[in-house]
Every structure is written in C-alpha cells, then in structure tokens.
Design an enzyme around this catalytic site. Structure first.
Site, short mmCIF file in Angstrom:
data_model
loop_
_atom_site.label_atom_id
_atom_site.label_comp_id
_atom_site.label_asym_id
_atom_site.label_seq_id
_atom_site.Cartn_x
_atom_site.Cartn_y
_atom_site.Cartn_z
N ASP A 45 0.96 -0.80 -0.08
CA ASP A 45 -0.48 0.03 -0.37
C ASP A 45 0.99 1.31 -0.48
O ASP A 45 0.45 2.31 0.07
CB ASP A 45 -1.05 -0.16 1.21
CG ASP A 45 -0.12 -0.28 2.45
OD1 ASP A 45 1.36 0.12 2.69
OD2 ASP A 45 -0.89 0.23 4.00
N SER A 46 2.40 0.66 0.03
CA SER A 46 2.80 1.94 0.00
C SER A 46 3.21 2.90 -1.76
O SER A 46 3.67 3.54 -1.90
CB SER A 46 4.66 1.53 -0.16
OG SER A 46 5.12 0.29 -0.46
N ASP A 84 -1.21 -6.25 -0.77
CA ASP A 84 -1.51 -5.80 0.87
C ASP A 84 -2.55 -4.69 0.57
O ASP A 84 -2.98 -4.22 0.32
CB ASP A 84 -0.11 -4.75 0.56
CG ASP A 84 0.40 -4.12 2.23
OD1 ASP A 84 -0.13 -4.73 2.84
OD2 ASP A 84 1.34 -2.80 2.68
N LYS A 114 -0.88 -9.58 2.60
CA LYS A 114 -0.50 -9.10 3.81
C LYS A 114 -0.85 -8.63 4.76
O LYS A 114 -2.09 -7.70 3.96
CB LYS A 114 0.77 -8.30 3.52
CG LYS A 114 0.99 -7.75 4.76
CD LYS A 114 2.83 -6.75 4.10
CE LYS A 114 2.79 -5.43 4.20
NZ LYS A 114 2.39 -4.96 4.72
N GLU A 116 -0.74 -5.83 8.72
CA GLU A 116 -1.10 -4.97 9.92
C GLU A 116 -1.42 -5.07 10.88
O GLU A 116 -2.36 -5.18 10.94
CB GLU A 116 -0.31 -3.11 9.28
CG GLU A 116 -0.26 -2.64 8.51
CD GLU A 116 0.00 -2.18 8.04
OE1 GLU A 116 0.25 -1.13 8.86
OE2 GLU A 116 0.81 -1.07 7.01
N GLU A 183 9.03 -4.90 10.47
CA GLU A 183 10.33 -3.02 9.43
C GLU A 183 10.33 -2.09 11.07
O GLU A 183 9.13 -1.51 12.07
CB GLU A 183 8.67 -2.37 9.17
CG GLU A 183 8.77 -0.76 9.21
CD GLU A 183 8.07 -0.19 7.64
OE1 GLU A 183 6.98 -1.40 6.91
OE2 GLU A 183 8.39 0.77 7.58
O1 KIV Z 1 3.34 -0.86 1.80
C1 KIV Z 1 5.00 -1.53 1.66
O2 KIV Z 1 5.75 -0.90 0.89
C2 KIV Z 1 5.29 -2.63 2.51
C3 KIV Z 1 6.45 -2.94 3.01
C4 KIV Z 1 7.00 -1.30 3.42
C5 KIV Z 1 6.69 -4.62 3.82
O3 KIV Z 1 3.96 -2.80 3.09
#
Ligand code: KIV
Length: 271
Positions: A45-46, A84, A114, A116, A183
């Site tokens: 989600d980055s 994510d 993924k 969090e 992280e």
């Molecule tokens: O969103 C992302 O890129 C991440 C990584 C930094 C692990 O969660």
C-alpha cells in the site's frame, strides 16, 4: 522454474537461504524483478506514497490495490505475488476481511495477502487462513497506524516493547501466518524474534539476522530525488539519470536536433 510458494519459503528458512522481497506496483517492474530472481513481489500500500502521491498509506483503497495487483500478477511468472490489504479493508469485520482478501486472489491473481498488526489481528488471520488465503504478517513500524505511533520511528527499543513484539509475532504464527515482516526494529530484537519463530521473518530496517530482506523498489533504485531512510541502500540513482535524459530530449527538440533523419519515415533525400 515453478512459482515460489509458502512451502518454498519455509524450505529456504530451513536451509538458511535468504529470501528477497521487493515492492512492485506495475507490469514492467514486476517483469524485471521476476527476471532478476526476486522471490516475493509485494504490491504494497506504499503505492499510495510512492506512485499515487498521497501523504501516507491511509487513503489507499481496495480498488486501487486490485488495479495495481492485477498489473503485477501479469508480469510475475516465478515470484509469489502478495497483495497488501489497505487501511479499513480488514479491521471492520472478519467477513469483510475475508471478502477483501479473497478479491486479491480471485480477481487480481495474487497468491497471498499481507496485513498489519499484532495479536489483535490473530482472529482475522485465523479466519483468512481457514478460508485458504495465505497471510503475511507485519509488525514493528506499521505505517497504517502512523498517527497512533506518532510518526515513522523505530519500534521495540525498550525491553517491554521488544517483549510485546515477540508476543505479537508468536500470536500471529500461532494463527497461521506463513511469514512476518519486521519493519524498523533494532537488529538484536529482530534476531531474537527470528530465532523464536518457525516461519521466516522478512526485515526492512531490521538488520541482517532476519530470514529475508525487504526494500521498496523505488528506494533501492533511487527513483526519488530526495533523501531515503537510513536502512535503505541505493544501488543506483535512477532519478538523476532520468532527469538528465529528459532534459536532453527537451534541449534537442528546442535546438532542432531531434528528430534526426534516422528517426523519420520518407525523409526528403532518403533513398
Ligand atoms: O507497503 C509496503 O511497501 C510495505 C513494505 C514496506 C513492507 O508494507
């Protein structure tokens, strides 16, 4: 060569073979990372900060994540593709979490998701895993909680905070995650957690003792003009090279150098 699976990653941990994970948000990058032999492509989600120009990851929607994951899945032949789960796509209820996680596999072509959070997410993880959806965990600095954490800072520095991270890691492992992102965690804390888990840990800003390493591809390639966090190694500064190339194009167009005869069809005088 077959697709990287959760079993491949488990075997790699057993053999002491390091796992590589990079972020990808589009088809050409996915092809390149796949060809380079990267094991896991995370559609993070980055994408919100890195590609879409948001201030943080909070505004990213399911629709945006599905759109980018589809593109990455089309480019990845060997690497495992992990989608994510964006903010509020898995926190409201377990049934919403299952529906949203399922979309990453059913519509977008990812092999896993993924999410969090620590032990407060264990029940959700268990439900997803029972549905047949492999889940990667993510603890330490969790950017979706940036306002609660009070900024992007190292986590787990006190003895108490390190103990809480270990408890979270064990609760997530027990719930069925196949790997865990750590992280911005001190290297000795990441080492201690890695030694206590059967599943692989994947570190970003967490030192060399994790079972694998994660970076944001744009950081590694220097695709930004600005500063990067301490834990990033920039293998190249593509931003500078791209800037130079685009400036050259502009100058050549203004000076009448581009396009030359070799770039034209039926240029006067060509035989
Ligand atoms: O969103 C992302 O890129 C991440 C990584 C930094 C692990 O969660």
């Amino acid at each position: 060569m077959g697709r990287v699976t959760t079993a491949t990653l488990q075997e790699m941990k057993k053999r002491g073979e390091k796992i590589t994970l990079l972020t990808a948000y589009d088809y050409p990058t996915a092809r390149l990372l796949d060809e380079a032999g990267i094991d896991i492509l995370l559609v993070g989600d980055s994408v919100g900060n890195v590609v879409l120009g948001y201030e943080n990851t909070l505004p990213v929607t399911m629709e945006e994540m599905i759109h980018h994951t589809k593109a990455v899945a089309r480019g990845a032949k060997r690497a495992m593709v992990v989608g994510d789960m964006p903010f509020l796509s898995y926190q409201i209820s377990i049934s919403e979490a299952i529906r949203n996680a399922g979309r990453f596999l059913q519509e977008a072509g990812a092999q896993a998701v993924k999410l969090e959070g620590g032990k407060e997410r264990a029940e959700t993880v268990r439900a997803l895993v029972e549905t047949g959806i492999p889940v990667m965990g993510h603890i330490g600095l969790t950017p979706q909680s940036v306002h609660q954490l009070g900024g992007y800072r190292v986590q787990g520095r006190s003895e108490e905070a390190a103990k809480k991270l270990l408890e979270d890691a064990l609760a997530l492992e027990e719930a069925g995650i196949f790997s865990l992102v750590l992280e911005c965690v001190p290297a000795p804390v990441a080492q201690m957690i890695t030694s206590k888990l059967r599943i692989p840990t994947l570190g970003i800003g967490a030192g060399p003792f994790c079972d694998g390493q994660v970076l944001v591809t744009h950081d590694l390639l220097g695709l930004y003009g600005g500063r990067v966090p301490k834990f990033v190694k920039q293998y190249i500064r593509l931003y500078d090279q791209m800037l130079e190339a685009v400036r050259s194009f502009r100058e050549e167009v203004r000076d009448g150098v581009f396009p030359g005869p070799e770039h034209c069809y039926d240029f006067p005088g060509d035989s």
